[in-house]
Scaffold this active site. Structure first.
Site, mmCIF file in Angstrom:
data_model
loop_
_atom_site.group_PDB
_atom_site.id
_atom_site.type_symbol
_atom_site.label_atom_id
_atom_site.label_comp_id
_atom_site.label_asym_id
_atom_site.label_seq_id
_atom_site.Cartn_x
_atom_site.Cartn_y
_atom_site.Cartn_z
ATOM 1 C CG ASN A 1 44.706 75.533 6.791
ATOM 2 O OD1 ASN A 1 44.760 75.130 5.763
ATOM 3 N ND2 ASN A 1 44.472 76.591 7.868
ATOM 4 C CE LYS B 1 45.769 79.356 6.864
ATOM 5 N NZ LYS B 1 45.897 80.725 7.033
ATOM 6 C CG HIS C 1 40.304 78.971 8.499
ATOM 7 N ND1 HIS C 1 40.494 80.598 8.779
ATOM 8 C CD2 HIS C 1 41.526 77.945 8.678
ATOM 9 C CE1 HIS C 1 42.420 80.547 8.603
ATOM 10 N NE2 HIS C 1 42.591 79.613 9.060
ATOM 11 C CD GLU D 1 42.879 81.920 6.139
ATOM 12 O OE1 GLU D 1 42.672 81.184 5.378
ATOM 13 O OE2 GLU D 1 43.574 82.468 6.405
ATOM 14 C CD GLU E 1 42.948 78.365 12.949
ATOM 15 O OE1 GLU E 1 44.519 77.979 12.930
ATOM 16 O OE2 GLU E 1 42.856 78.661 11.690
ATOM 17 N N GLY F 1 48.991 84.685 10.505
ATOM 18 C CA GLY F 1 50.008 85.267 9.318
ATOM 19 C C GLY F 1 50.430 86.767 10.240
ATOM 20 C CB SER G 1 52.327 83.508 14.108
ATOM 21 O OG SER G 1 51.072 84.198 13.482
HETATM 22 P P1 PGA Z 1 49.207 80.934 10.253
HETATM 23 O O1 PGA Z 1 47.789 79.669 10.073
HETATM 24 O O2 PGA Z 1 49.542 79.585 11.127
HETATM 25 O O3 PGA Z 1 49.972 80.861 8.610
HETATM 26 O O4 PGA Z 1 48.858 82.201 11.074
HETATM 27 C C1 PGA Z 1 46.448 79.411 10.441
HETATM 28 C C2 PGA Z 1 45.713 79.164 9.900
HETATM 29 O O5 PGA Z 1 45.123 80.206 9.575
HETATM 30 O O6 PGA Z 1 45.084 77.802 10.266
#
Ligand code: PGA
Length: 253
Positions: free
Chosen positions: A11, A13, A101, A103, A170, A176, A214
């Protein structure tokens, strides 16, 4: 390790430009060889909409699938300035779309809106990677299962094409942060998600459920010990060819 297909999903982003095709190039060279030896896995890279077309052209071999990261809930074309529909993503070459997601949920995407997006995507035969997860506060209050149940039941219906929905668990506090849940918690949560899905929609099979948050080339060895996990949704580490490749390699070590 089970014999089931394992997913490695990147992903990206809001990162990347046309020069990032070199990252894809490095990953494809590795994966084309790897796939000949280790068969039961699938690699998907979800990029910004601006890169879908060029990336798709680059991976004509069909070894790597390209996905998008969100879409509008309206099924086709419409007066929605700045938005892109599932149909448009499909037509440009996306095979998957990440929906729900955290976010985007944090910017106001509701459970109901996510449901409409899932429906719109399934209507054009896009595969959906549906993200769910709890906040740290909810985890500490032991509300993880009730939050996940609400997210699953609120955005999916029995009549949907369930075979085209992949769930990505998640935990928001993992994204993150470098933190991942304990093996004990992951085992419990994955069993819960799979059983809840099967029970709620009376589906014959258990769904595919990925872990995200992460994931890196180090903690993948812990995560690989959990057979319930059907694959990984990788954010930051998927934008580095070395890290992403090491995640895949180390998973099978
Ligand atoms: P990350 O993000 O691996 O940077 O923690 C995962 C995600 O948001 O899908």
């Amino acid at each position: 390790m089970t014999n089931k297909l394992k997913y490695f999903v990147g992903n990206w982003k809001m990162f990347g430009d046309i020069g990032s095709i070199k990252i894809l190039h490095q990953i494809s060279i590795f994966y084309a060889k790897f796939k000949k030896k280790v068969k039961k896995n699938k690699l998907i890279i979800c990029v910004p909409n601006t890169l879908i077309h060029s990336f798709k052209k680059k991976v004509q071999s069909n070894i790597i699938s390209i996905g998008a990261q969100n879409c509008h809930d309206y099924p086709s074309y419409g007066a929605f300035t700045g938005s892109v529909s599932a149909l448009m993503l499909k037509n440009i070459g996306a095979e998957y779309v990440i929906l729900g997601h955290s976010e985007n949920r944090s910017k106001g995407e509701s459970i109901g809106l996510i449901k409409k997006k899932i429906q719109a995507s399934l209507n054009v035969k896009l595969n959906v990677i549906f993200c769910i997860g709890e906040t740290l506060k909810e985890k500490n209050k032991k509300k993880t299962f009730s939050v996940l149940r609400k997210q699953i039941k609120g955005s999916i219906e029995k009549k949907f094409n369930l075979n085209k929905i992949i769930i990505a668990y998640e935990p928001i506090w993992s994204i993150g942060t470098g933190k991942i849940p304990s093996v004990y918690d992951l085992n419990k949560t994955f069993k819960f998600i799979k059983n809840e899905f099967k029970k709620s929609f009376r589906s014959k099979t258990l769904p595919t459920v990925l872990y995200g948050g992460s994931v890196n080339d180090k903690n993948i060895s812990i995560l690989s010990s959990i057979s319930e996990i059907d694959g990984f949704l990788v954010g930051a580490a998927s934008r580095s060819p070395k890290k992403f490749i090491d995640i895949i390699k180390n998973y099978y070590k």
